[in-house]
Design a protein around this motif. Sequence first.
Motif, PDB file in Angstrom:
ATOM      1  N   LEU A 186       0.432  -3.345  -4.007  1.00 39.77           N
ATOM      2  CA  LEU A 186      -0.247  -3.154  -5.282  1.00 39.77           C
ATOM      3  C   LEU A 186       0.230  -1.851  -5.909  1.00 39.77           C
ATOM      4  N   ARG A 187      -0.042  -1.717  -7.208  1.00 40.92           N
ATOM      5  CA  ARG A 187       0.213  -0.437  -7.859  1.00 40.92           C
ATOM      6  C   ARG A 187      -0.971  -0.070  -8.736  1.00 40.92           C
ATOM      7  N   SER A 188      -1.265   1.203  -8.737  1.00 43.31           N
ATOM      8  CA  SER A 188      -2.312   1.740  -9.595  1.00 43.31           C
ATOM      9  C   SER A 188      -1.624   2.491 -10.726  1.00 43.31           C
ATOM     10  N   TRP A 189      -1.950   2.118 -11.977  1.00 42.31           N
ATOM     11  CA  TRP A 189      -1.214   2.695 -13.104  1.00 42.31           C
ATOM     12  C   TRP A 189      -2.140   3.500 -14.030  1.00 42.31           C
ATOM     13  N   GLY A 190      -3.139   4.143 -13.450  1.00 44.34           N
ATOM     14  CA  GLY A 190      -4.030   4.979 -14.236  1.00 44.34           C
ATOM     15  C   GLY A 190      -3.452   6.372 -14.454  1.00 44.34           C
TER      16      GLY A 190
ATOM     17  N   ASP B  40      -3.376   8.771 -12.400  1.00 45.49           N
ATOM     18  CA  ASP B  40      -2.700   9.229 -11.191  1.00 45.49           C
ATOM     19  C   ASP B  40      -1.956   8.044 -10.577  1.00 45.49           C
ATOM     20  N   PRO B  41      -0.786   7.677 -11.117  1.00 47.66           N
ATOM     21  CA  PRO B  41      -0.087   6.472 -10.649  1.00 47.66           C
ATOM     22  C   PRO B  41       0.231   6.538  -9.157  1.00 47.66           C
ATOM     23  N   ALA B  42       0.113   5.402  -8.507  1.00 42.53           N
ATOM     24  CA  ALA B  42       0.366   5.347  -7.066  1.00 42.53           C
ATOM     25  C   ALA B  42       0.668   3.910  -6.673  1.00 42.53           C
ATOM     26  N   THR B  43       1.271   3.746  -5.507  1.00 45.34           N
ATOM     27  CA  THR B  43       1.471   2.419  -4.944  1.00 45.34           C
ATOM     28  C   THR B  43       0.576   2.277  -3.722  1.00 45.34           C
ATOM     29  N   LEU B  44       0.152   1.051  -3.455  1.00 41.92           N
ATOM     30  CA  LEU B  44      -0.690   0.754  -2.296  1.00 41.92           C
ATOM     31  C   LEU B  44       0.058  -0.216  -1.395  1.00 41.92           C
ATOM     32  N   ALA B  45       0.230   0.159  -0.139  1.00 43.98           N
ATOM     33  CA  ALA B  45       0.813  -0.718   0.875  1.00 43.98           C
ATOM     34  C   ALA B  45      -0.304  -1.100   1.829  1.00 43.98           C
ATOM     35  N   VAL B  46      -0.606  -2.386   1.896  1.00 47.45           N
ATOM     36  CA  VAL B  46      -1.774  -2.857   2.645  1.00 47.45           C
ATOM     37  C   VAL B  46      -1.332  -3.851   3.706  1.00 47.45           C
ATOM     38  N   GLY B  47      -1.836  -3.694   4.903  1.00 48.91           N
ATOM     39  CA  GLY B  47      -1.623  -4.669   5.967  1.00 48.91           C
ATOM     40  C   GLY B  47      -2.952  -4.995   6.612  1.00 48.91           C
ATOM     41  N   THR B  48      -3.230  -6.264   6.813  1.00 48.10           N
ATOM     42  CA  THR B  48      -4.454  -6.658   7.506  1.00 48.10           C
ATOM     43  C   THR B  48      -4.101  -7.735   8.518  1.00 48.10           C
ATOM     44  N   ALA B  49      -4.706  -7.649   9.700  1.00 45.32           N
ATOM     45  CA  ALA B  49      -4.368  -8.567  10.784  1.00 45.32           C
ATOM     46  C   ALA B  49      -5.614  -8.868  11.602  1.00 45.32           C
ATOM     47  N   ARG B  50      -5.581 -10.034  12.248  1.00 44.25           N
ATOM     48  CA  ARG B  50      -6.649 -10.392  13.196  1.00 44.25           C
ATOM     49  C   ARG B  50      -6.029 -10.685  14.548  1.00 44.25           C
ATOM     50  N   THR B  51      -6.603 -10.094  15.577  1.00 40.77           N
ATOM     51  CA  THR B  51      -6.232 -10.410  16.942  1.00 40.77           C
ATOM     52  C   THR B  51      -7.511 -10.683  17.720  1.00 40.77           C
ATOM     53  N   GLY B  52      -7.718 -11.938  18.068  1.00 37.66           N
ATOM     54  CA  GLY B  52      -8.964 -12.315  18.731  1.00 37.66           C
ATOM     55  C   GLY B  52     -10.139 -12.100  17.814  1.00 37.66           C
ATOM     56  N   SER B  53     -11.117 -11.313  18.261  1.00 41.33           N
ATOM     57  CA  SER B  53     -12.297 -11.019  17.447  1.00 41.33           C
ATOM     58  C   SER B  53     -12.204  -9.655  16.782  1.00 41.33           C
ATOM     59  N   LEU B  54     -10.992  -9.076  16.738  1.00 38.41           N
ATOM     60  CA  LEU B  54     -10.772  -7.780  16.081  1.00 38.41           C
ATOM     61  C   LEU B  54     -10.013  -7.986  14.774  1.00 38.41           C
ATOM     62  N   VAL B  55     -10.447  -7.296  13.732  1.00 37.60           N
ATOM     63  CA  VAL B  55      -9.755  -7.305  12.441  1.00 37.60           C
ATOM     64  C   VAL B  55      -9.311  -5.889  12.124  1.00 37.60           C
ATOM     65  N   ILE B  56      -8.040  -5.725  11.819  1.00 37.23           N
ATOM     66  CA  ILE B  56      -7.450  -4.416  11.530  1.00 37.23           C
ATOM     67  C   ILE B  56      -6.998  -4.398  10.082  1.00 37.23           C
ATOM     68  N   THR B  57      -7.378  -3.363   9.357  1.00 34.55           N
ATOM     69  CA  THR B  57      -6.959  -3.195   7.968  1.00 34.55           C
ATOM     70  C   THR B  57      -6.363  -1.802   7.809  1.00 34.55           C
ATOM     71  N   GLN B  58      -5.166  -1.734   7.241  1.00 36.02           N
ATOM     72  CA  GLN B  58      -4.502  -0.452   6.996  1.00 36.02           C
ATOM     73  C   GLN B  58      -4.080  -0.374   5.531  1.00 36.02           C
ATOM     74  N   VAL B  59      -4.372   0.759   4.914  1.00 37.43           N
ATOM     75  CA  VAL B  59      -4.026   0.976   3.509  1.00 37.43           C
ATOM     76  C   VAL B  59      -3.371   2.348   3.380  1.00 37.43           C
ATOM     77  N   VAL B  60      -2.188   2.374   2.778  1.00 37.58           N
ATOM     78  CA  VAL B  60      -1.498   3.637   2.505  1.00 37.58           C
ATOM     79  C   VAL B  60      -1.326   3.766   1.005  1.00 37.58           C
ATOM     80  N   ARG B  61      -1.851   4.829   0.447  1.00 42.52           N
ATOM     81  CA  ARG B  61      -1.726   5.108  -0.983  1.00 42.52           C
ATOM     82  C   ARG B  61      -0.709   6.226  -1.164  1.00 42.52           C
ATOM     83  N   SER B  62       0.353   5.947  -1.922  1.00 48.20           N
ATOM     84  CA  SER B  62       1.452   6.904  -2.050  1.00 48.20           C
ATOM     85  C   SER B  62       1.698   7.249  -3.510  1.00 48.20           C
TER      86      SER B  62
END
Length: 632
Positions: A378-382, A384-406
């Motif tokens: 994603l990109r934020s164009w307000g 303070d412009p920035a890009t968002l790199a997002v990864g989300t995964a499920r392993t068994g009963s665990l859900v992992i979400t990672q977001v990097v704003r650059s």
Amino acid sequence: MRSPETFDAYYVETRSRLLHEAYALTGDAPASRAAVRDAFVVAWHRWRKVGQLEDRDGYVRPLALSRARRRHTARIWHRDKSLDPEVRSTLDALSKLTARQRELLVLNGISALSLGEVARTVGLPRADAERELQTASSQFSLHRDAPTTDIPRLLHALNGPLEDIRWPRATVIRRSGAARRRTHTVIGAGLATAALLASGSLVATGAGAEPTSLSEEKATPGVTVHAPVDDEVGAEMISADSLLSPAQLTRYGPGLDWTETATTDNLDGDGLLAPCQRERFADPDGVTALARTWEGAETRVERKKVGKGERRRTREREVTDVRSTAVQMVEMSRNERQAAQGFETASLWFAGCIDPRTQLMGTRTVKRVGDEARVFRLRSWGKDPATLAVGTARTGSLVITQVVRSRGRAVPDKAVLTGLAAAVNGVCGSEGAGACAGRARDRVIPPLGIGTPPGLLSVVDLPPVAAVRGPWVGTEPERARNNYAATRCDRTTFQDKGISKALTRTFLFPETPKANQLGLTQTVGAMKPDRAGTFVDQVRDRIRQCGQANLGTDVTQLASSSSRSGDLSVWALTFEINDSQSFPFLMAIVRDGGAVSQLGFAPDRTMTMSRPDFVALARRVAERLGPLDPSR
């Protein structure tokens, strides 16, 4: 030798008492029941030793209480409208004590333990336990507005909400314990084999025997590798050590100094740690959660001329600027089904991001990382412009979400994938984990459906427009009686016979003053594929003829493609009003099978959209059209 009869009798005799203690500690009946049940499963697993103990409670109680605390994540009694007000007040008063004070007060008031045994259970010398218990009693009495002599009565009254709790039969508990024992036996053999192979320097990550590396952090794809469960008292369900470290964050911004800013269970504040996040947890009914945040800072030397004449010199100073932020969230659900729902919820946070001026650039599905995984850009164009790199995964009963704003350079795709794989492998082997991560493989997929009518764009699809105020705002979709996406060259209508599901929608900037002409309109319709192909050809012919026949109309084709399954054409048109005035317009016609959409953008003065952005938006229309195609 195991004695099922002895275990069964102990289970029936003890379970309600331990449930009462766990509930008093947490106020969470479901979590307490599950924790007590699991404690007995572990007890049967080790019944050869536990059954010989004089104080079996000394083994089972810490397991039950520690698991109850870990499963419990919120003041669940506030949501139980059927709960007696007296019980709720008692739980509220207990929640205001420290964890140690609460345990001391509960064990002293409910259990049959002596004060010395209570002190040993909580890990304090007797004298310290006595002082802490006095403090706990006075604090509870103050918060509960009751004399200290009422404490035993109030604590015993907490048993009321537990009277209707139903328990699994002892045979069910024993079967679970036996399955757990078999699993540990298999794991032990597997780990021994792995150790033997490692001693021979044979390290592989699957049939291909790919070498491991710090950047890829591979494990056998699609295979669940569990280490033996640590049953020691106080063992965390999600360990802080399983989260990424600052060193691992360097993949998200080489040259940045990454610093961990917090590791938290995310129970304080509003719980919104990441951009686009809508709720505290993707699974509000989850067992537990852990989150970690980082900042990536860049230090540069700033030089400034000071003084005049001969005294003029250059002054240097170091300036530190935070260029990136990162968030990792791990949630544990009660089972894989609920975790799968949490994974979809987390995915929709980003697929349909509601943060103002934030655009979804792309969606990819990822294989060989956990049981299921996705990546979003994603990109934020307000301001303070920035890009968002997002990864989300499920392993068994665990859900992992990672977001990097650059701010500035975006995170490379490979870094997003390897970072998500590293996060999955960090929890691989933890309680509730499923498949680990291997060498990630990703492919581009259409954007996820986010609740809009089939074929129509959403605000999250829209690119930036220069010199505007506020965010895009879309009107409600309506029947396409008028097609404001058409130009005076093509005059396309979606009201002819054979066209169904014809809808239109306009997007505006209502906070921008004097922008009467500014707007983006999309119109869609469904028809038979052959008819749809002819429909697009007619629009193309009319635009071409208009540019040739009208000297006051300038037509520039920006993109064009055709195939049996789809078409896309994009133009920039300029209509001369008089010798000094002209009206620019961007228009596209898109087909996917039997679904057709026309897109038109009218700029206003300096408030305009770049041509590459409009072409990319036309391609997004093609990605959204699939569900509208009647032939599918």
